[in-house]
Scaffold this motif. Sequence first.
Motif, PDB file in Angstrom:
ATOM      1  N   HIS A 119       0.733  -1.013   0.003  1.00 52.32           N
ATOM      2  CA  HIS A 119      -0.040  -0.088  -0.076  1.00 52.32           C
ATOM      3  C   HIS A 119       0.878   1.292   0.025  1.00 52.32           C
ATOM      4  O   HIS A 119       2.047   1.216   0.423  1.00 52.32           O
ATOM      5  N   PRO A 120       0.361   2.487  -0.401  1.00 49.32           N
ATOM      6  CA  PRO A 120       1.105   3.613  -0.201  1.00 49.32           C
ATOM      7  C   PRO A 120       1.731   3.919   1.051  1.00 49.32           C
ATOM      8  O   PRO A 120       2.944   4.380   1.060  1.00 49.32           O
ATOM      9  N   VAL A 170       6.573   2.407  -6.053  1.00 51.00           N
ATOM     10  CA  VAL A 170       5.594   1.339  -6.405  1.00 51.00           C
ATOM     11  C   VAL A 170       4.877   1.068  -5.391  1.00 51.00           C
ATOM     12  O   VAL A 170       5.290   0.658  -4.333  1.00 51.00           O
ATOM     13  N   SER A 171       3.582   0.721  -5.506  1.00 49.36           N
ATOM     14  CA  SER A 171       2.746   0.005  -4.770  1.00 49.36           C
ATOM     15  C   SER A 171       1.647  -0.709  -5.244  1.00 49.36           C
ATOM     16  O   SER A 171       1.202  -0.379  -6.423  1.00 49.36           O
ATOM     17  N   GLU A 172       1.584  -1.804  -4.732  1.00 52.96           N
ATOM     18  CA  GLU A 172       0.704  -2.843  -5.385  1.00 52.96           C
ATOM     19  C   GLU A 172      -0.823  -2.512  -5.385  1.00 52.96           C
ATOM     20  O   GLU A 172      -1.601  -2.597  -6.414  1.00 52.96           O
ATOM     21  N   HIS A 173      -1.282  -1.405  -4.582  1.00 48.45           N
ATOM     22  CA  HIS A 173      -2.600  -1.094  -4.564  1.00 48.45           C
ATOM     23  C   HIS A 173      -2.314   0.655  -4.429  1.00 48.45           C
ATOM     24  O   HIS A 173      -1.612   1.199  -3.847  1.00 48.45           O
ATOM     25  N   ASP A 174      -3.725   1.259  -4.784  1.00 52.10           N
ATOM     26  CA  ASP A 174      -3.789   2.686  -4.805  1.00 52.10           C
ATOM     27  C   ASP A 174      -4.308   3.129  -3.301  1.00 52.10           C
ATOM     28  O   ASP A 174      -4.031   4.423  -2.931  1.00 52.10           O
ATOM     29  N   THR A 234       1.794   1.887 -10.000  1.00 50.85           N
ATOM     30  CA  THR A 234       1.088   0.797  -9.330  1.00 50.85           C
ATOM     31  C   THR A 234       1.045  -0.643  -9.983  1.00 50.85           C
ATOM     32  O   THR A 234       1.254  -0.732 -11.264  1.00 50.85           O
ATOM     33  N   ARG A 253       4.537   7.916  -8.340  1.00 52.39           N
ATOM     34  CA  ARG A 253       4.383   6.535  -8.029  1.00 52.39           C
ATOM     35  C   ARG A 253       3.587   5.604  -8.915  1.00 52.39           C
ATOM     36  O   ARG A 253       2.778   6.325  -9.534  1.00 52.39           O
TER      37      ARG A 253
END
Length: 389
Positions: free
Chosen positions: A286-287, A311-315, A339, A337
């Motif tokens: 996550h962020p 980089v995050s897998e979720h917004d 995603t 960033r």
Amino acid sequence: MDSRTIALIRTTFKAVAAEDGGSERLSRSFYSILFTDYPGVRDYFPAAMDSQRDRLVGAISYALDRLEEPDKLLPFLAQLGRDHRKYGVQPSHYVAVANSLKSALQQFAGTEMWSDEVAMAWDEGLATISGAMISAAEKETTPACWTARVLERREILRNLSIVRIKLDQPMEYAAGQYVSVQIPARPRMWRYLSPANPANEHGEIEFHVRSVMGGWVSPAMVAHTQVGDQWLVGSPLGGLGVPRNAKRKMLMIACGTGIAPLRAQLMSMAQRRVNPKVHLFVGGHHPCDLYDLAVLNQLAEANKWLTVTPVSEHDDNPWWYFDDGGPKPDLSSLEPRMTGQIGKVVASYGSWADRDVQIVGSPSMVQTTKFRLMAAGTQAKSIRHDPLF
């Protein structure tokens, strides 16, 4: 060791460990034999042995894969030998370990595979490994371990804290290395942590510690560490780092607290006059997991050779994350960033054929990212990471 000796060792180990549940059976049998035949050795190990058993097979596998590469194996064994001084290990303990491991292997290999030649091969291999560790330990002049006092603990997320300690005397470690740590609440249960800052004359180290669900040590570190606590710190380990004369561009990839050893390297490089270009990808689920972006922004702003892509897998952040609505840090020197899964995101840029690569994170993250990069055209010899055990 000649090629036949190495082949016999590897074949035996893989035949025993590769079976379904073979690694666990081997490690359980080894420790059972060790503690039965050498009962005094039990005092050197923690009460809970789950993590210890897992690391045993991983360490053996790592060493066996490098028997034909002494330039890589011997420095690794030397580091382990220096580190094992913190346990009070003596040469006789290496004999006990070698005998017990051979007995466990023979038990599962059976009479068809185990022969006098195989036994002699293992004698030679174990003698090489233990000899390198003993020799390095005997030559070392630094402390067996350092005592440290906790100066600060900051809760960053509900499962992540930053802990700053001060050693009783400075430690010379290379930025990017890691150390073993023991806390008062978990005696004889050492855990590996990476300094997030370069070595300094004050002997202060910053650790980024995430609580692992079901873990014995990390939850106690995150939730119960108090200023003034006394920690023990073992000798530095690992081989990550950027030489002063490095000319090839760098690609660095980190997830979660894996940013710590890479951040330490970037801080060390910032003290040099000339550096190769570095592109750092830092990821999280996550962020909010991108907790160190303010520091990375400062580094990127002051050092034009550094590019940082979050980089995050979720917004969105998880439901439990609380945003206090305070002022946001300046992140203007960072790339926007992105995603997605970090390995997939990095590989989408191309082959990175002109880069030396470092990857830090969980074993699964490291392996997945490595495979994605190789599929995109990155050469395996250009990719570095610490042992995955």
